[in-house]
Design a protein around this motif. Structure first.
Motif, PDB file in Angstrom:
ATOM      1  N   GLU A  52       0.842  -1.186   0.000  1.00  7.32           N
ATOM      2  CA  GLU A  52       0.000   0.000   0.000  1.00  7.32           C
ATOM      3  C   GLU A  52       0.883   1.242   0.000  1.00  7.32           C
ATOM      4  O   GLU A  52       1.795   1.361   0.809  1.00  7.32           O
ATOM      5  N   LYS A  53       0.564   2.157  -0.905  1.00  8.54           N
ATOM      6  CA  LYS A  53       1.386   3.366  -0.998  1.00  8.54           C
ATOM      7  C   LYS A  53       0.990   4.348   0.104  1.00  8.54           C
ATOM      8  O   LYS A  53      -0.155   4.361   0.548  1.00  8.54           O
ATOM      9  N   VAL A  54       1.929   5.177   0.431  1.00 12.93           N
ATOM     10  CA  VAL A  54       1.650   6.179   1.454  1.00 12.93           C
ATOM     11  C   VAL A  54       0.667   7.212   0.894  1.00 12.93           C
ATOM     12  O   VAL A  54       0.691   7.539  -0.287  1.00 12.93           O
ATOM     13  N   GLN A  55      -0.220   7.664   1.728  1.00  9.21           N
ATOM     14  CA  GLN A  55      -1.177   8.678   1.296  1.00  9.21           C
ATOM     15  C   GLN A  55      -0.415   9.970   1.003  1.00  9.21           C
ATOM     16  O   GLN A  55       0.566  10.272   1.651  1.00  9.21           O
ATOM     17  N   GLU A  56      -0.865  10.701   0.010  1.00 10.16           N
ATOM     18  CA  GLU A  56      -0.090  11.880  -0.386  1.00 10.16           C
ATOM     19  C   GLU A  56      -0.444  13.111   0.421  1.00 10.16           C
ATOM     20  O   GLU A  56       0.403  13.932   0.733  1.00 10.16           O
TER      21      GLU A  56
END
Lengths: 240, 248
Positions: A52-56
């Protein structure tokens, strides 16, 4: 007789094409690069298989150093109504309000200090020293001193680095870290409040060698003020 | 390309001008651009940080009781993390600057209340030690789980078997990704399958990296029920008892 005439050739290489390519590459890198924000402590996040990518945007980063010091960084959606500047101003107002409810030595900030605060990256000094810190940070000649203070290398031994945090479990008498986190929820920024509720609003960044005891304290603090959901920042695991 | 030819109409006039070629040397320009590219390449962060979502149980005890009562004794497995250190020392061992962690586990529920004494814990200590190990590829080229992963896999084999079936169908093209995700979700929630309930505990000395590692194992092995809990007296006693017996 019989001498072969060698034609003189120019060694001039046309560099125009090369220059075109480099300019294109340069443009690409300039547009895609996001500069690493200056952080008061360098940490190596633990490897994980999570993809899961980090929230921007719309989250607060809690940076925990191996010694257990804590800093906060705001990441707001700059396209929405709540720019980083506006959010930080609102946050400072809110946190001083909460602080003044329970402390005799009230804190208040001048418009100039508030403006300085709204432009800060990471922050993490006790509220009682915040005014002094902002005075240092607001002045270009002394801003390096403020940076040093934030990193815990201040020459003045009275300067405390990191937001004060302890093992407090009483929700009604929050410590300063809990005050900041509470204040985040109580500003009028509903997008961030919603993100905190979902669990994407708070991201903890810590070094992989930080002891569990230290991490547990931070998580316990969040749990005390009913922030049960949050994310941990990790690095991509090589191999698996 | 980098030259401009000046032609003054064939030189018919008296002021016969020489044909001129203006060449611009682009080499310094390229040099400079290369330097700038290098700068931006080094400054930029291409890889975005990954995140791991966690939800801690609420502090209100009511929720906890309900949660724990669901876990019958034979489904429960408790994992305790600890840092490896020399006997009598509080400083964790490190390899390449990374703290070495140990992982212990036991089945069922520990003793509680009045029953917890040094003697009773020592008599009923079913604590076992495992390790964090990556999969090992065997002779047939199939990765084999080892260490704690193997133990968790063993407990969760019913769920994993079902998931494997669906995965095979997905690979054969019988079902699409959305369908697979839906089925996988159903399997994880299926009450008829035997699923372990994992309780994760950690000593204060273990590193944060170990916590992330064990949470990873939960994800790898599709564990649907796990929680992070505090160390209790009985857990510490079991750990000390185990270490006393084995670190001689």
């Amino acid at each position: 007789m019989g001498r072969v005439k060698i034609a003189r050739k120019s060694t001039f290489i046309d560099m125009t094409a090369m220059s075109d390519v480099t300019v294109l590459l340069l443009t690409f890198f300039m547009l895609t690069s996001t500069f690493l924000a200056k952080e008061p402590a360098t940490v190596v996040t633990p490897p994980s298989v999570s993809e899961e990518k980090v929230q921007e945007t719309n989250f607060v980063q809690v940076l925990v150093s191996p010694e257990g010091k804590v800093w906060l960084t705001m990441n707001n959606d700059t396209s929405a109504n709540w720019s980083n500047e506006r959010m930080r101003m609102a946050l400072l107002d809110k946190v001083s309000e909460i602080y003044n409810e329970s402390h005799k030595n009230k804190v208040s900030f001048t418009p100039q200090q508030k403006l300085t605060f709204s432009k800060l990256g990471a922050f993490g000094v006790p509220l009682s020293q915040m005014g002094e810190f902002l005075d240092l940070a607001g002045n270009t000649t002394t801003s390096t001193q403020a940076d040093k203070w934030l990193q815990g290398e201040s020459e003045n031994p009275k300067h405390i680095t990191g937001i004060p945090i302890d093992d407090n479990k009483d929700e009604n008498r929050p410590n300063e870290f809990q005050m900041w986190m509470k204040a985040l929820r109580q500003t009028d920024n509903e997008i961030l409040a919603g993100a905190i509720k979902d669990g994407t609003g708070v991201a903890i960044k810590a070094d992989q060698n930080t002891s569990y005891g230290t991490m547990h304290r931070v998580m316990d603090n969040l749990q005390t003020i009913h922030m049960n959901k949050f994310t941990l920042l990790t690095a991509l695991k090589a191999g698996e | 390309m980098a030259e401009v030819q000046q032609n003054d109409g064939g030189g018919k006039g008296k002021n016969h001008q020489k044909k001129m070629t203006i060449r611009v040397d682009f080499t310094p320009m390229v040099d400079m651009n290369m330097l700038l590219i290098t700068f931006f390449m080094l400054c930029t962060t291409m890889i975005k940080s990954q995140t791991l979502n966690i939800a801690l149980p609420s502090n209100e005890k009511v929720d906890n009781v309900e949660n724990m009562s669901q876990a019958s004794a034979d489904d429960a497995i408790t994992i305790i993390l600890d840092a490896k250190r020399k006997t009598g020392s509080m400083v964790p061992d490190t390899v390449n600057g990374k703290v070495v962690n140990e992982v212990y586990y036991f089945d069922g529920k520990p003793l509680n209340g009045e029953a917890v004494t040094n003697e009773s814990v020592a008599a009923n200590n079913n604590l076992q030690k495992a390790e964090f190990l990556a999969d090992e590829v065997n002779g047939q080229g199939i990765p084999q789980a080892r260490g704690i992963r193997k133990i968790i896999q063993e407990r969760n084999k019913e769920v994993l078997k079902k998931l494997e079936e669906y995965k095979k169908q997905f690979r054969d093209g019988k079902i699409d990704q959305a369908k697979y995700d839906e089925l996988a979700k159903q399997v994880r929630k299926d009450e008829n399958l035997k699923k372990p309930v994992i309780i994760i505990k950690s000593t204060p000395e273990a590193s944060y990296g170990a916590l992330v590692e064990i949470l990873d194992e939960m994800q790898i092995n599709s564990i649907s029920k796990y929680q992070i809990d505090n160390m209790e007296k009985v857990d510490s006693l079991m750990l000390i008892d185990y270490q006393n017996r084995h670190h001689k």
